[in-house]
Design a protein around this motif. Structure first.
Motif, mmCIF file in Angstrom:
data_model
loop_
_atom_site.group_PDB
_atom_site.id
_atom_site.type_symbol
_atom_site.label_atom_id
_atom_site.label_comp_id
_atom_site.label_asym_id
_atom_site.label_seq_id
_atom_site.Cartn_x
_atom_site.Cartn_y
_atom_site.Cartn_z
ATOM 1 N N LEU A 45 1.923 18.356 -15.597
ATOM 2 C CA LEU A 45 2.089 18.267 -17.045
ATOM 3 C C LEU A 45 0.830 18.726 -17.786
ATOM 4 N N LEU A 46 -0.337 18.288 -17.299
ATOM 5 C CA LEU A 46 -1.602 18.618 -17.950
ATOM 6 C C LEU A 46 -2.231 19.914 -17.434
ATOM 7 N N ARG A 47 -1.564 20.519 -16.446
ATOM 8 C CA ARG A 47 -2.040 21.781 -15.843
ATOM 9 C C ARG A 47 -3.477 21.649 -15.336
ATOM 10 N N VAL A 48 -3.702 20.614 -14.556
ATOM 11 C CA VAL A 48 -5.026 20.355 -13.993
ATOM 12 C C VAL A 48 -5.330 21.401 -12.930
ATOM 13 N N VAL A 97 3.264 10.265 -6.861
ATOM 14 C CA VAL A 97 4.272 10.927 -7.702
ATOM 15 C C VAL A 97 3.786 11.006 -9.143
ATOM 16 N N ALA A 98 3.248 9.907 -9.658
ATOM 17 C CA ALA A 98 2.726 9.911 -11.034
ATOM 18 C C ALA A 98 1.567 10.894 -11.166
ATOM 19 N N GLY A 99 0.684 10.914 -10.175
ATOM 20 C CA GLY A 99 -0.457 11.830 -10.211
ATOM 21 C C GLY A 99 -0.031 13.290 -10.200
ATOM 22 N N ILE A 100 0.905 13.626 -9.337
ATOM 23 C CA ILE A 100 1.408 15.006 -9.273
ATOM 24 C C ILE A 100 2.076 15.380 -10.592
ATOM 25 N N PHE A 101 2.879 14.477 -11.132
ATOM 26 C CA PHE A 101 3.549 14.728 -12.409
ATOM 27 C C PHE A 101 2.519 14.993 -13.519
ATOM 28 N N LEU A 130 0.822 -1.206 0.000
ATOM 29 C CA LEU A 130 0.000 0.000 0.000
ATOM 30 C C LEU A 130 0.859 1.260 0.000
ATOM 31 N N VAL A 131 1.875 1.292 0.837
ATOM 32 C CA VAL A 131 2.753 2.473 0.898
ATOM 33 C C VAL A 131 3.442 2.675 -0.453
ATOM 34 N N LEU A 132 3.982 1.609 -1.021
ATOM 35 C CA LEU A 132 4.658 1.703 -2.312
ATOM 36 C C LEU A 132 3.686 2.148 -3.408
ATOM 37 N N ARG A 133 2.509 1.565 -3.429
ATOM 38 C CA ARG A 133 1.505 1.918 -4.441
ATOM 39 C C ARG A 133 1.108 3.384 -4.322
ATOM 40 N N PHE A 134 0.891 3.868 -3.075
ATOM 41 C CA PHE A 134 0.480 5.257 -2.891
ATOM 42 C C PHE A 134 1.609 6.228 -3.208
ATOM 43 N N LEU A 135 2.839 5.864 -2.870
ATOM 44 C CA LEU A 135 3.974 6.731 -3.210
ATOM 45 C C LEU A 135 4.136 6.846 -4.721
ATOM 46 N N LEU A 136 4.154 5.710 -5.406
ATOM 47 C CA LEU A 136 4.315 5.736 -6.865
ATOM 48 C C LEU A 136 3.119 6.417 -7.531
#
Length: 187
Positions: free
Chosen positions: A64-67, A56-60, A47-53
């Motif tokens: 990138l998409l300027r949400v 990070v992907a979500g923030i990126f 869970l920790v690994l999934r949420f960290l990855l």
């Protein structure tokens, strides 16, 4: 001007189709991948690994998409439904999947689209097209066929009931989340 609108519509359909294909591939791999990783990591570590990855992907992607952030008055509700969807799906999945065979997990998680369609029909009054029902049936039968083709086939015993219950809770919470946020997405 009309050609521009048509081009955007085609591009949107293409992006939509590719997104659905990527989601189907990803969702199809989740039970098997989680079942494999659970032999190396604890559910909490997963869970920790999934949420960290994922974070990070979500923030990126957001950068990138300027949400745009939701309006301040919607943020508490967005946070609540985000927790229901993300934690409500992942926590029962991580703890339930270690108690069942991968084939059973794949079939139980494959019921997710059915729950989403049922909830959308009941709560959002959406009409269910016959092609949607056929597509869900084909997808579910595909999951069953893959499970049957595996080494152990499909086996279920009394000791797996808690795991099955957790997987169904996971699937139901994700379905509720998906249907509840749909009006916010404007689709």
């Amino acid at each position: 001007m009309h050609a521009g609108k048509c081009g955007r519509a085609v591009r949107r359909e293409t992006v939509g189709a590719l997104s659905l294909a990527a989601a189907a591939l990803t969702w199809g791999l989740v039970p098997a991948a989680t079942r494999h990783v659970i032999t190396v990591l604890s559910p909490t570590q997963i869970l920790v690994l999934r949420f960290l990855l994922g974070g990070v992907a979500g923030i990126f992607l957001m950068l990138l998409l300027r949400v745009k952030m939701p309006p301040r008055e919607h943020r508490p509700r967005a946070l609540f439904w985000g927790v229901v969807g993300v934690l409500g799906f992942n926590v029962p999945l991580a703890y339930g999947i270690q108690r069942v065979d991968a084939s059973v997990a794949a079939i139980l998680t494959a019921t997710n689209p059915g729950f989403i369609v049922l909830l959308a029909a009941v709560t959002l009054k959406e009409r269910v097209a016959p092609r949607v029902l056929i597509g869900m049936l084909v997808a579910l039968l595909g999951s069953v066929a893959v499970a049957l083709a595996g080494e152990s086939g499909i086996s279920l015993n009394r000791s797996q009931l808690i795991g099955c219950g957790l997987l169904l809770v996971s699937t139901l919470l994700w379905s509720v989340f998906t249907v509840r946020i749909k009006p916010w997405l404007g689709v």
